[in-house]
Write a protein that holds these residues in place. Structure first.
Motif, PDB file in Angstrom:
ATOM      1  N   UNK A  93       0.729  -1.232   0.161  1.00 15.42           N
ATOM      2  CA  UNK A  93      -0.096   0.058   0.111  1.00 15.42           C
ATOM      3  C   UNK A  93       0.962   1.317   0.063  1.00 15.42           C
ATOM      4  N   UNK A  94       2.030   1.238   0.788  1.00 15.94           N
ATOM      5  CA  UNK A  94       2.905   2.188   0.737  1.00 15.94           C
ATOM      6  C   UNK A  94       3.562   2.561  -0.803  1.00 15.94           C
ATOM      7  N   UNK A  95       3.734   1.543  -1.460  1.00 15.47           N
ATOM      8  CA  UNK A  95       4.416   1.552  -2.807  1.00 15.47           C
ATOM      9  C   UNK A  95       3.161   2.448  -3.602  1.00 15.47           C
ATOM     10  N   UNK A  96       1.985   1.800  -3.320  1.00 16.77           N
ATOM     11  CA  UNK A  96       0.851   2.614  -4.218  1.00 16.77           C
ATOM     12  C   UNK A  96       0.873   3.981  -3.981  1.00 16.77           C
ATOM     13  N   UNK A  97       1.015   4.451  -2.757  1.00 17.99           N
ATOM     14  CA  UNK A  97       0.980   6.030  -2.420  1.00 17.99           C
ATOM     15  C   UNK A  97       2.099   6.478  -3.014  1.00 17.99           C
ATOM     16  N   UNK A  98       3.162   6.032  -3.218  1.00 26.34           N
ATOM     17  CA  UNK A  98       4.530   6.602  -3.630  1.00 26.34           C
ATOM     18  C   UNK A  98       4.338   6.672  -5.354  1.00 26.34           C
ATOM     19  N   UNK A  99       3.608   5.820  -5.764  1.00 23.88           N
ATOM     20  CA  UNK A  99       3.342   5.899  -7.198  1.00 23.88           C
ATOM     21  C   UNK A  99       1.806   6.332  -7.677  1.00 23.88           C
ATOM     22  N   UNK A 100       1.390   6.924  -6.881  1.00 18.04           N
ATOM     23  CA  UNK A 100       0.085   7.658  -7.171  1.00 18.04           C
ATOM     24  C   UNK A 100       0.186   8.273  -8.396  1.00 18.04           C
ATOM     25  N   UNK A 101       1.305   9.159  -8.820  1.00 13.44           N
ATOM     26  CA  UNK A 101       1.488  10.043 -10.204  1.00 13.44           C
ATOM     27  C   UNK A 101       1.449   9.058 -11.408  1.00 13.44           C
ATOM     28  N   UNK A 102       1.868   7.802 -11.126  1.00 18.82           N
ATOM     29  CA  UNK A 102       2.290   6.914 -12.211  1.00 18.82           C
ATOM     30  C   UNK A 102       1.569   5.406 -11.804  1.00 18.82           C
ATOM     31  N   UNK A 103       0.441   5.538 -12.192  1.00 22.22           N
ATOM     32  CA  UNK A 103      -0.523   4.483 -11.752  1.00 22.22           C
ATOM     33  C   UNK A 103      -0.091   3.086 -12.486  1.00 22.22           C
ATOM     34  N   UNK A 104       0.201   3.384 -13.663  1.00 24.20           N
ATOM     35  CA  UNK A 104       0.605   1.980 -14.390  1.00 24.20           C
ATOM     36  C   UNK A 104       2.010   1.152 -13.611  1.00 24.20           C
ATOM     37  N   UNK A 105       2.822   2.024 -13.026  1.00 23.42           N
ATOM     38  CA  UNK A 105       3.842   1.171 -12.392  1.00 23.42           C
ATOM     39  C   UNK A 105       3.449   0.723 -10.935  1.00 23.42           C
ATOM     40  N   UNK A 106       2.275   0.890 -10.493  1.00 25.37           N
ATOM     41  CA  UNK A 106       1.910   0.264  -9.254  1.00 25.37           C
ATOM     42  C   UNK A 106       0.895  -0.691  -9.349  1.00 25.37           C
ATOM     43  N   UNK A 154      -8.920   6.565   1.425  1.00 25.54           N
ATOM     44  CA  UNK A 154      -8.018   7.684   1.706  1.00 25.54           C
ATOM     45  C   UNK A 154      -7.026   7.945   0.575  1.00 25.54           C
ATOM     46  N   UNK A 155      -6.403   6.919   0.374  1.00 27.09           N
ATOM     47  CA  UNK A 155      -5.259   7.025  -0.744  1.00 27.09           C
ATOM     48  C   UNK A 155      -6.147   7.380  -2.026  1.00 27.09           C
ATOM     49  N   UNK A 156      -7.090   6.827  -2.352  1.00 31.59           N
ATOM     50  CA  UNK A 156      -7.727   7.015  -3.794  1.00 31.59           C
ATOM     51  C   UNK A 156      -8.342   8.566  -3.903  1.00 31.59           C
ATOM     52  N   UNK A 157      -8.463   9.212  -2.568  1.00 34.52           N
ATOM     53  CA  UNK A 157      -9.133  10.547  -2.526  1.00 34.52           C
ATOM     54  C   UNK A 157      -7.791  11.545  -2.530  1.00 34.52           C
ATOM     55  N   UNK A 158      -6.637  11.270  -1.862  1.00 36.61           N
ATOM     56  CA  UNK A 158      -5.551  12.280  -1.898  1.00 36.61           C
ATOM     57  C   UNK A 158      -4.614  12.062  -3.225  1.00 36.61           C
ATOM     58  N   UNK A 159      -4.793  10.950  -3.851  1.00 38.87           N
ATOM     59  CA  UNK A 159      -4.350  10.846  -5.205  1.00 38.87           C
ATOM     60  C   UNK A 159      -4.722  11.498  -6.189  1.00 38.87           C
ATOM     61  N   UNK A 160      -4.048  12.560  -7.163  1.00 37.87           N
ATOM     62  CA  UNK A 160      -4.587  13.405  -7.908  1.00 37.87           C
ATOM     63  C   UNK A 160      -5.023  12.581  -9.211  1.00 37.87           C
ATOM     64  N   UNK A 161      -6.244  12.856  -9.728  1.00 39.39           N
ATOM     65  CA  UNK A 161      -6.509  12.249 -11.057  1.00 39.39           C
ATOM     66  C   UNK A 161      -5.722  12.702 -12.245  1.00 39.39           C
ATOM     67  N   UNK A 162      -5.133  11.805 -12.946  1.00 40.86           N
ATOM     68  CA  UNK A 162      -4.316  12.131 -14.106  1.00 40.86           C
ATOM     69  C   UNK A 162      -5.006  11.448 -15.359  1.00 40.86           C
ATOM     70  N   UNK A 163      -4.876  12.262 -16.242  1.00 34.17           N
ATOM     71  CA  UNK A 163      -5.359  11.810 -17.580  1.00 34.17           C
ATOM     72  C   UNK A 163      -4.120  11.042 -18.213  1.00 34.17           C
ATOM     73  N   UNK A 164      -4.563  10.210 -19.344  1.00 33.45           N
ATOM     74  CA  UNK A 164      -3.440   9.308 -19.779  1.00 33.45           C
ATOM     75  C   UNK A 164      -2.257  10.087 -20.445  1.00 33.45           C
ATOM     76  N   UNK A 165      -2.540  11.363 -20.952  1.00 32.49           N
ATOM     77  CA  UNK A 165      -1.295  12.099 -21.518  1.00 32.49           C
ATOM     78  C   UNK A 165      -0.470  12.683 -20.264  1.00 32.49           C
ATOM     79  N   UNK A 166      -1.296  13.059 -19.205  1.00 30.56           N
ATOM     80  CA  UNK A 166      -0.450  13.408 -18.127  1.00 30.56           C
ATOM     81  C   UNK A 166       0.427  12.436 -17.377  1.00 30.56           C
ATOM     82  N   UNK A 167      -0.329  11.178 -17.210  1.00 32.36           N
ATOM     83  CA  UNK A 167       0.560  10.278 -16.782  1.00 32.36           C
ATOM     84  C   UNK A 167       1.799   9.678 -17.591  1.00 32.36           C
ATOM     85  N   UNK A 168       1.547   9.574 -19.129  1.00 29.86           N
ATOM     86  CA  UNK A 168       2.637   9.469 -19.943  1.00 29.86           C
ATOM     87  C   UNK A 168       3.763  10.634 -19.595  1.00 29.86           C
TER      88      UNK A 168
END
Length: 285
Positions: A93-106, A154-168
């Motif tokens: 779960x901590x790894x999920x938090x660290x990778x909240x801006x790159x969802x494909x990596x987690x 809580x993790x889903x709420x704090x993670x900023x929603x990113x579009x596919x272009x932003x994530x790329x």
């Protein structure tokens, strides 16, 4: 608007006998107070609730699973292994938090966290069943599920929603930074390999009794002209060429003589010439 009064030191004019000077004095100042951020307070409260639930979950499941394993293993080993059941999904779960801006990596961490949670819940339920109280085992297993569920919310709420272009875009930023970081050890290994190859070449030339063929610039009165100095801690050929260049040497033959003197061994004129060309190209570029 709410304000709070603070005392700050400022320079103020003060006159004595017609002479005015700027002296420090304490001046009360009213500072505007921003309105209370209830959203942040609520989020902090929710995070605190998750932390308390997590501690309770770890304590309960560790005690339960430790008691289960204590039947066949020593007590310290049993409770140490029981702690790993919760630490596994907490770490994921901590790894999920660290990778909240790159969802494909987690994705692997997310799946692994739920698998580890299912294993921990199963172990707690098994302990209750073996203890003769299946209902207690099921309720205890739900404790871990609630803790994980609260954390996921809580993790889903704090993670900023990113579009596919932003994530790329962020993926490319991280990739470029990783390349720069990876170049450090690679460059170190390359430089070490080149230095070892250069040292071996110089050693082989010394074994063959090679001498400096160009002695036209040496003075007959120079005591070092006929004696090859040995310096155990002498710099490498590349370092000596760089020192000669910084000292204003621009002639290859003169650089060869200087390198031979400071290193204690006759260098290869081709090697010295190659280093000199690199320095000239750097200046020209």
């Amino acid at each position: 608007m709410k304000t709070r009064r603070e005392t700050r030191q400022q320079l103020v004019p003060h006159t004595i006998d017609g002479t005015t000077r700027m002296v420090p004095d304490d001046i009360p100042v009213d500072i505007p107070v921003p309105p209370r951020d209830w959203d942040r307070i609520a989020l902090g409260t929710a995070t605190g609730i998750v932390a308390i639930a997590l501690l309770g979950c770890v304590a309960f499941s560790t005690t339960s699973i430790g008691n289960l394993l204590d039947r066949v293993t020593p007590t310290p080993a049993a409770y140490g292994a029981a702690l790993l059941f919760d630490l596994a999904w907490i770490g994921c779960t901590i790894i999920e938090w660290l990778g909240r801006y790159t969802p494909d990596r987690v994705r692997k961490a997310r799946v692994g966290g739920y698998i580890a949670l299912a294993v921990a819940m199963g172990a707690v339920a098994a302990h209750g069943w073996l203890a003769g109280n299946a209902a207690t085992g099921l309720v205890g297993a739900v404790v871990s599920g609630l803790a994980k569920g609260l954390w996921a919310v809580v993790l889903d709420y704090q993670a900023a929603p990113l579009s596919r272009r932003d994530a790329a875009f962020f993926e490319q930023e991280l990739s470029e930074a990783a390349v720069e970081l990876a170049r450090v050890p690679v460059r170190r290994r390359v430089n070490r390999a080149r230095a070892m190859a250069e040292a071996e070449r110089i050693a082989l030339e010394a074994d063959r009794g090679s001498a400096n063929p160009d002695r036209s610039g040496e003075s007959a009165d120079d005591s070092d002209a006929e004696i090859l100095q040995l310096h155990p801690n002498a710099p490498t050929t590349k370092d000596a060429v760089r020192i000669a260049w910084d000292a204003g040497v621009r002639d290859d033959a003169e650089a060869v003589r200087y390198v031979a003197k400071v290193t204690g061994k006759a260098p290869s004129p081709d090697t010295v010439g190659r280093y000199m060309r690199l320095l000239r190209n750097q200046v020209a570029g």
